[in-house]
Design an enzyme around this catalytic site. Structure first.
Site, PDB file in Angstrom:
ATOM      1  N   GLY A  60      -7.701   4.274  10.237  1.00 58.27           N
ATOM      2  CA  GLY A  60      -8.106   2.687   9.901  1.00 58.27           C
ATOM      3  C   GLY A  60      -8.785   2.094   8.510  1.00 58.27           C
ATOM      4  CB  THR A  61      -7.115   4.281   5.588  1.00 56.47           C
ATOM      5  OG1 THR A  61      -5.641   4.561   5.775  1.00 56.47           O
ATOM      6  CG2 THR A  61      -7.601   5.561   4.521  1.00 56.47           C
ATOM      7  N   GLY A  62      -6.258   0.996   6.420  1.00 55.42           N
ATOM      8  CA  GLY A  62      -5.970   0.129   6.982  1.00 55.42           C
ATOM      9  C   GLY A  62      -6.956  -1.358   6.617  1.00 55.42           C
ATOM     10  CB  CYS A  63      -8.680  -1.667   9.670  1.00 62.51           C
ATOM     11  SG  CYS A  63      -7.283  -1.728  10.930  1.00 62.51           S
TER      12      CYS A  63
ATOM     13  CB  THR B 189      -5.598   8.224   6.428  1.00 59.02           C
ATOM     14  OG1 THR B 189      -5.174   9.199   7.729  1.00 59.02           O
ATOM     15  CG2 THR B 189      -5.809   9.549   5.225  1.00 59.02           C
TER      16      THR B 189
ATOM     17  CE  LYS C 204      -1.970  -1.616   3.724  1.00 60.29           C
ATOM     18  NZ  LYS C 204      -2.321  -1.844   4.830  1.00 60.29           N
TER      19      LYS C 204
HETATM   20  N1  LIG Z   1      -5.287  10.356   1.322  1.00 60.33           N
HETATM   21  C1  LIG Z   1      -4.576   9.230   0.034  1.00 60.33           C
HETATM   22  N2  LIG Z   1      -5.916   8.798  -1.004  1.00 60.33           N
HETATM   23  C2  LIG Z   1      -6.111   7.812  -1.718  1.00 60.33           C
HETATM   24  N3  LIG Z   1      -5.975   7.220  -0.955  1.00 60.33           N
HETATM   25  C3  LIG Z   1      -4.945   6.735   0.467  1.00 60.33           C
HETATM   26  C4  LIG Z   1      -5.344   7.620   0.522  1.00 60.33           C
HETATM   27  N4  LIG Z   1      -4.260   7.223   2.218  1.00 60.33           N
HETATM   28  C5  LIG Z   1      -4.289   6.088   2.260  1.00 60.33           C
HETATM   29  N5  LIG Z   1      -4.290   5.589   1.062  1.00 60.33           N
HETATM   30  C6  LIG Z   1      -4.778   4.415   0.504  1.00 60.33           C
HETATM   31  O1  LIG Z   1      -5.560   3.557   1.774  1.00 60.33           O
HETATM   32  C7  LIG Z   1      -5.203   2.226   1.694  1.00 60.33           C
HETATM   33  C8  LIG Z   1      -4.537   1.934   3.081  1.00 60.33           C
HETATM   34  O2  LIG Z   1      -3.179   2.507   2.533  1.00 60.33           O
HETATM   35  P1  LIG Z   1      -2.123   2.766   3.808  1.00 60.33           P
HETATM   36  O3  LIG Z   1      -0.889   2.479   3.012  1.00 60.33           O
HETATM   37  O4  LIG Z   1      -2.784   4.015   4.725  1.00 60.33           O
HETATM   38  O5  LIG Z   1      -2.828   1.617   4.942  1.00 60.33           O
HETATM   39  P2  LIG Z   1      -2.498   1.085   6.414  1.00 60.33           P
HETATM   40  O6  LIG Z   1      -1.049   2.235   7.195  1.00 60.33           O
HETATM   41  O7  LIG Z   1      -2.388   0.483   6.748  1.00 60.33           O
HETATM   42  O8  LIG Z   1      -3.417   2.007   7.095  1.00 60.33           O
HETATM   43  P3  LIG Z   1      -3.946   2.399   8.607  1.00 60.33           P
HETATM   44  O9  LIG Z   1      -3.740   3.809   9.095  1.00 60.33           O
HETATM   45  O10 LIG Z   1      -5.145   2.325   9.044  1.00 60.33           O
HETATM   46  O11 LIG Z   1      -2.820   1.382   9.623  1.00 60.33           O
HETATM   47  C9  LIG Z   1      -4.350   1.652   0.215  1.00 60.33           C
HETATM   48  O12 LIG Z   1      -5.438   1.600  -0.240  1.00 60.33           O
HETATM   49  C10 LIG Z   1      -4.133   3.339   0.635  1.00 60.33           C
HETATM   50  O13 LIG Z   1      -3.070   3.286  -1.067  1.00 60.33           O
HETATM   51  C1  LIG Z   2      -7.444  -1.640  17.485  1.00 58.40           C
HETATM   52  C2  LIG Z   2      -7.107  -0.848  16.276  1.00 58.40           C
HETATM   53  N1  LIG Z   2      -6.651  -2.163  14.944  1.00 58.40           N
HETATM   54  C3  LIG Z   2      -6.038  -1.832  14.009  1.00 58.40           C
HETATM   55  C4  LIG Z   2      -5.223  -0.171  14.094  1.00 58.40           C
HETATM   56  C5  LIG Z   2      -4.064   0.008  12.994  1.00 58.40           C
HETATM   57  O1  LIG Z   2      -4.960   1.019  11.991  1.00 58.40           O
HETATM   58  C6  LIG Z   2      -5.854   0.472  15.240  1.00 58.40           C
HETATM   59  N2  LIG Z   2      -5.037   1.725  15.285  1.00 58.40           N
HETATM   60  N3  LIG Z   2      -6.666  -0.083  15.915  1.00 58.40           N
HETATM   61 MG   LIG Z   3      -2.453  -0.803   9.302  1.00 63.99          MG
END
Ligand SMILES: Nc1ncnc2c1ncn2[C@@H]1O[C@H](COP(=O)(O)OP(=O)(O)OP(=O)(O)O)[C@@H](O)[C@H]1O
Ligand SMILES: Cc1ncc(CO)c(N)n1
Ligand SMILES: [Mg+2]
Length: 738
Positions: A425-428, A423, A389
């Protein structure tokens, strides 16, 4: 009870170079519940060796039986293999002898396809056999000496007469699965469908999905931590699964104390308790996909690994959560080794750039091609696909890439960065969306495309939410909201804007009426004006009675008083019109007003009365509202010069009459009526609100017709009247709502 639903019969030729053992390993991982080693040419010793090896590979995750070779089964057992039983043909060893030698717990199957076979089985001592292998269903090359195929109907006829579970075997393809299940099969046995498959694991999953019936709503389990602020963790997962079309479930690994600004504390319940949650779900529910998020520590990871090995869910997505967006650790540093072991159980792993660096043992990538290269190495290392990502990549792009080293696939998903801080929780959310989209039957690249599209819309929608002061959450249901799939209860403000917008063209129609234009610039024919006032007096008298109905139906004393007061004001207004504006020629004599209601007046009052008759308070006050609102709006704008400055002039023939349109107490009453209607709308369900809006719109249309009518009729007989005589007295309209 042994699960016969997906039964693999091995064929050494079809398995090819990769070998029987490899096919069995993959097929069991894909959900095969029972494996029959069938090799017509191998020696007994070879069979024993293969049974030992298979027993090792299967490791109790599926039952293992052997075709025909009772002695080899016994020998393999003697050498420590777990062999559950045998499958015998009509011409093979005696089933009674097999039962005697293998014991009461062994699985013994017997081939049968005629009424005579069935009679013979019935004659056996009870408990001799466990099930029948019934076939062939279709012509097949894997059994050259097969009897006449039964077809689905032949199988059904046999299964209906059999009191033993019947496994359908012989030429069964994936498209036969549902029909055979519906024909009464206890399971389907396949040879080519798995042994000749390019990807036996995927083929097994597909067969199992067919057997279970494509659940149109996939059941997706999140194994993750809790985020009480709702943007990440299981809360985000459940919303994401729901928004993507799945049924969400959640087993909680850890409780975080967190909000959009950061993580304050983490509590990890005993690992046994997590296992108990997982078992409770598994004991009862078929799981279509699993998403794994925060795991907190090594013991939690080991618990999840052992559950995965026991259950083998068909789709496993692991989001290797290590650090939250806020920078707080969500996985103990010493748990990374355990995490690597877990990743081997995944179908897809979704690291961000920081997590990728840790897992790929590399520096954090600062450019996209390095990130993709790291992902390829990680994928090769763990034997699972990786979605790398780009959320943490600097610049104006946020690409993702699906990388699968085992099939040498790299699928890039370019995308511009959305300018937002929301942003959290985007990854979750993304990993849950991926598990759900895959469970809906898409392949991985399609699932990534769909999940990303959803995520991007949700990221954009996050700006609308007012949640927290740190990195806010995405709006998981932004798409649904935009497409009207979710009707939110309108707040007062929303009902004002939405309904008002809804009647925009009616309002524009009123503004454009020659009657209104002429009223504003003072050129309005007096006959038309008098007609209007006479009809208004009639209207107010009927309207007062309907206002009284609203008072009768009002749920609170405050509202009751408001509507009763409005009714009173309306009657007073009507009397004032008689006394001060209308002469006997207009239909007034001796205090009696004899004008007849016009069709516009009749139609408007009929609408209000029939709404009142329905007895639905919310709908009624929605119908009453336009009379307040449109007049306040029109009066305010006329007096503000929106229709030309002459309307503001003291020389205007209807000046004092116009002034009272913009009366403050009338405006206040209108605000109160709007407030009551909005509250009633908020408290209503969606159909109730729809009825209210219809009643509201209908009244607005009647207002338009009411204003249109005076100039549509012929008033020439009154055209010589002195219009200025009408400008002496206050208006009826303001006293309408005293
Ligand atoms: N500002 C943004 N615009 C468009 N897409 C985004 C943006 N930020 C994150 N994404 C997308 O969101 C998804 C999650 O990516 P990210 O790299 O932020 O994951 P993460 O760090 O695991 O997230 P989290 O903070 O929830 O743990 C990916 O598909 C990424 O391309
Ligand atoms: C509980 C939980 N799981 C995953 C993440 C990652 O974003 C978070 N901030 N909190
Ligand atoms: Mg993440």
């Amino acid at each position: 009870m042994i699960d016969l639903s997906l039964y693999l019969v091995t064929d050494p030729v079809l398995c090819g170079e990769r070998g029987v053992v490899e096919v069995v390993r993959e097929a069991v991982a894909g959900g095969v519940g029972i494996v029959q080693l069938r090799d017509k040419t191998a020696t007994d010793e070879q069979i024993v060796e293969q049974l030992i090896e298979l027993s090792d590979v299967i490791d109790g995750r599926a039952a293992l039986v052997v075709n025909d070779r009772l002695d080899a089964a016994l020998e393999a057992r003697a050498r420590g293999a777990r062999v559950d039983g045998v499958h015998l043909g009509q011409s093979d060893a005696s089933v009674e002898r097999a039962r005697e030698l293998l014991g009461p717990d062994a699985i013994i199957g017997l081939t049968a396809n005629t009424a005579a076979h069935l009679d013979a089985v019935r004659a056996l001592p009870p408990g001799t056999i466990d099930h029948l292998g019934v076939g062939v269903i279709r012509p097949t090359s894997t059994k050259p000496d097969h009897p006449e195929p039964l077809g689905i109907e032949g199988f059904r006829a046999f299964a209906e007469r059999s009191e033993f579970p019947c496994v359908a075997i012989g030429g069964v393809g994936i498209d036969d699965v549902e029909a055979l299940r519906d024909a009464g099969a206890a399971g389907v046995a396949v040879v080519s469908a798995l042994c000749a498959a390019d990807d036996p694991r995927a083929a097994a999953r597909a067969l199992r999905r067919r057997w279970r019936g494509a659940a149109s709503v996939p059941r997706v389990l999140s194994i993750a931590g809790s985020d009480p602020s709702g943007g990440a963790g299981i809360q985000a997962d459940l919303k994401s699964i729901g928004a993507n079309g799945g049924y969400g479930m959640a087993a909680i690994t850890a409780l975080s104390v967190q909000n959009t600004r950061g993580v304050r504390a983490v509590h990890v319940p005993p690992a046994d308790f997590l296992r108990a949650q997982l078992d409770a779900v598994t004991d009862d529910i078929d799981i279509d996909a699993v998403k794994i998020g925060m795991l907190a520590d090594a013991e939690v990871i080991r618990t999840v690994i052992s559950w995965l090995d026991d259950v083998r869910p068909p789709i496993v997505v692991v989001d290797p959560v290590m650090v939250a967006t806020s920078g707080d650790r969500l996985l103990e540093a010493d748990a990374e080794a355990a995490l690597r072991v877990l990743l081997r159980r995944a179908d897809l792993v979704t690291p961000n750039l920081l997590e990728l660096a840790v897992l790929a043992d590399a520096a954090v990538a600062d450019n996209w091609s390095d990130a993709v290269a790291d992902a390829e190495r990680l994928s090769a290392d763990i034997g699972a696909a990786v979605l790398v990502k780009g959320g943490h990549l600097g610049g104006d792009q946020s690409p993702d890439a699906f990388v699968d080293a085992t099939t040498a696939t790299v699928h890039e998903f370019p995308g511009t960065r959305i300018d937002t801080d929301a942003t959290h929780g985007t990854g979750c959310s993304l990993s849950s969306a991926l598990a759900t989209q895959r469970a809906l039957g898409k392949d991985w690249p399609e699932a990534v495309g769909a999940a990303r599209e959803w995520l991007r819309e949700s990221l954009r929608g996050g700006a609308e939410l007012q949640v927290g002061h740190g990195n806010g959450p995405i709006d998981h249901f932004a798409g649904l909201r935009a497409r009207g799939g979710i009707e939110t209860s309108p707040t007062s403000d929303e009902v004002v804007t939405r309904w008002w917008e809804q009647i925009a063209s009616i309002r524009a129609g009123i503004d454009d009426l020659p009657f209104i234009r002429a009223l504003a610039d003072g050129t309005l024919d007096r006959g038309a004006f008098t007609h209007y006032l006479a009809q208004d007096a009639l209207y107010l008298s009927g309207y007062a009675r309907v206002l009284a109905d609203a008072a009768r139906l009002a749920p609170t004393a405050g509202e009751q008083a408001f509507w009763a007061n409005a009714a009173h004001g309306s009657i007073v207004g009507e009397l004032e019109l008689h006394a001060q504006w209308l002469t006997p020629e207009d239909g007034v004599s001796d205090g009696t007003f004899s004008a007849t209601p016009s069709s516009a007046t009749t139609a408007y009052l009929d609408h209000l009365r029939s709404t009142a008759y329905g007895g639905d308070y919310a709908q009624l006050i929605a119908a009453l509202l336009p009379c307040f609102w449109l007049y306040t709006d029109l009066g305010t704008r006329l007096n503000a010069g929106c229709f030309g400055e002459y309307a503001q002039s003291a020389a205007h023939p209807y000046a004092s009459w116009l002034r009272t349109y913009a009366d403050d107490s009338f405006a206040e009453a209108t605000q109160q009526a709007i407030g009551y209607t909005a509250s009633a709308a908020s408290a209503s369900d969606a159909p109730g609100r729809a009825r209210m809006l219809r009643a509201f719109e209908a009244s607005a249309r009647h207002e338009l017709a009411f204003f249109a009518e005076p100039l549509a009729l012929d008033h020439r007989s009154n055209s010589d009247r002195d219009a200025s005589a009408l400008s002496r007295s206050p208006s009826a309209r303001d006293s309408k709502v005293v």
